[in-house]
Design an enzyme around this catalytic site. Sequence first.
Site, mmCIF file in Angstrom:
data_model
loop_
_atom_site.group_PDB
_atom_site.id
_atom_site.type_symbol
_atom_site.label_atom_id
_atom_site.label_comp_id
_atom_site.label_asym_id
_atom_site.label_seq_id
_atom_site.Cartn_x
_atom_site.Cartn_y
_atom_site.Cartn_z
ATOM 1 N N HIS A 47 -0.719 6.146 0.416
ATOM 2 C CA HIS A 47 0.369 7.112 0.258
ATOM 3 C C HIS A 47 0.062 8.118 -0.854
ATOM 4 O O HIS A 47 0.621 8.040 -1.953
ATOM 5 C CB HIS A 47 1.679 6.371 -0.035
ATOM 6 C CG HIS A 47 2.307 5.801 1.189
ATOM 7 N ND1 HIS A 47 3.094 4.680 1.173
ATOM 8 C CD2 HIS A 47 2.263 6.195 2.489
ATOM 9 C CE1 HIS A 47 3.509 4.411 2.406
ATOM 10 N NE2 HIS A 47 3.013 5.319 3.213
ATOM 11 N N HIS A 130 9.123 0.637 5.662
ATOM 12 C CA HIS A 130 7.849 0.806 4.961
ATOM 13 C C HIS A 130 6.724 0.315 5.882
ATOM 14 O O HIS A 130 6.871 -0.718 6.534
ATOM 15 C CB HIS A 130 7.859 0.012 3.649
ATOM 16 C CG HIS A 130 6.680 0.303 2.778
ATOM 17 N ND1 HIS A 130 5.438 -0.284 2.977
ATOM 18 C CD2 HIS A 130 6.522 1.142 1.721
ATOM 19 C CE1 HIS A 130 4.592 0.180 2.078
ATOM 20 N NE2 HIS A 130 5.228 1.036 1.295
ATOM 21 N N GLU A 132 4.045 -1.267 5.411
ATOM 22 C CA GLU A 132 3.618 -2.644 5.168
ATOM 23 C C GLU A 132 4.587 -3.643 5.807
ATOM 24 O O GLU A 132 4.175 -4.654 6.381
ATOM 25 C CB GLU A 132 3.497 -2.913 3.663
ATOM 26 C CG GLU A 132 2.919 -4.289 3.380
ATOM 27 C CD GLU A 132 2.926 -4.670 1.912
ATOM 28 O OE1 GLU A 132 3.153 -5.853 1.615
ATOM 29 O OE2 GLU A 132 2.703 -3.781 1.052
ATOM 30 N N CYS A 201 1.434 -8.027 -5.482
ATOM 31 C CA CYS A 201 0.015 -8.014 -5.835
ATOM 32 C C CYS A 201 -0.187 -7.828 -7.337
ATOM 33 O O CYS A 201 0.675 -7.306 -8.046
ATOM 34 C CB CYS A 201 -0.733 -6.965 -5.018
ATOM 35 S SG CYS A 201 -0.674 -5.318 -5.701
#
Length: 315
Positions: A47, A130, A132, A201
Site C-alpha cells: 500500500h 482490507h 489481508e 507481526c
Amino acid sequence: MTERRPLIIRLAAPRGFCAGVDRAIQIVEEALQKWGAPVYVRHEIVHNAHVVSRLEAMGAVFVDELDECPEDRPVIFSAHGVPKSVPAEAKSRNMIFVDATCPLVSKVHVEAERHDREGREIILIGHAGHPEVIGTMGQLPPGRIHLIETVEDAEAFQPKDPANVAFVTQTTLSVDDTADIVATLQRRFPGISTPHKEDICYATTNRQEAVKVIGEGTGLVLVIGAESSSNSKRLVEVALRAGADRAELVASADDIDWDWFEGVTLLGLTAGASAPEDLVQDVIAACRARFDVSVQKIETARETVTFKLPRVLTA
C-alpha cells in the site's frame, strides 16, 4: 534574513519497510528481470503509491483481478495474501504466477486451516474490506471464518459451541486495541484456542512501540504512509494515545500543512511498513528548509528479519 526557529525531530527506529514489504518489492523487480516487461500484479503489491509508480515505470502492470491478465505473461499476488480461488484460477489458466504473500500472513492462513481441520469455529480479528482480511477469509469456504472488528463485536458473537472456538488476527492491527478484543473473547470463552505465536507481526509491534516513545510530549507526530495502509493509520492512533498533541498521516512532504507546526518545537517522525526511506528523508529536508533542525534517532528495537524469495525466481 529572519532567524529560523529550532525544531527537534525525534526520528523513530524501526520505521518504514518491513521484511515482508522488502521481499514483495524484490519479487516484482526479480520477475521483471527474469521474464521482462510487462509483469502483471494483482492489487497494489504494497500500500504505497510511490512504490507502485516506481514499479510501473519498470514495466509492472497493476490490475484488480486475474481476468485482466493475459495468460502468456507472469502474474504476482500482493503481499497481503489472496483467497485460495485466485491461485486455483491461475493454475486452471496455465499461468505463471508468483505469490508475494508475506510469510507472516501465510502463517495466519495455515493456522486458520488447522483450526478448521480440527473442527473449531474461527474468529478473525481484523478490518472488513482490507485485502489481508479478504485473503484470510478466502482460505476456507464462506461462513467458516467470522470477522470481529471491535470489543462490541466480541461481546455480541454467538458461536455454535462456546467450548470449541479459536481466533486469528490480521497482522497489521493496533496491539493495544487487539489486546482488549482478545481479553473480551478469553473472558467469554475461557477455552478459546489462541495463536501459537502472536499474529500481529513483529514489524507492526516494533513500529508501534517506537511511536509510543516518540509520541510522548510531542507537539506533532507525522506518520508517512498511504491512506489505504492499515499499519500506518494505527501509528497515528498510537501516537495520539501516547500523548502527542497532534498526529497526521501524510503520503509525502508535499502533503504537509505547515500550519500544523505553529508552536511545535518537538516533532515525532516515523513511516509505515510500506513507505520507502526516501520519503522520510524528503520530510526532514523540507523541515530543514524552514527550521533550524536537529535530529534525535530514537531506536527501540533492531530488526534483522529477512525472508527468502520464492524458488520460481531463484531457480
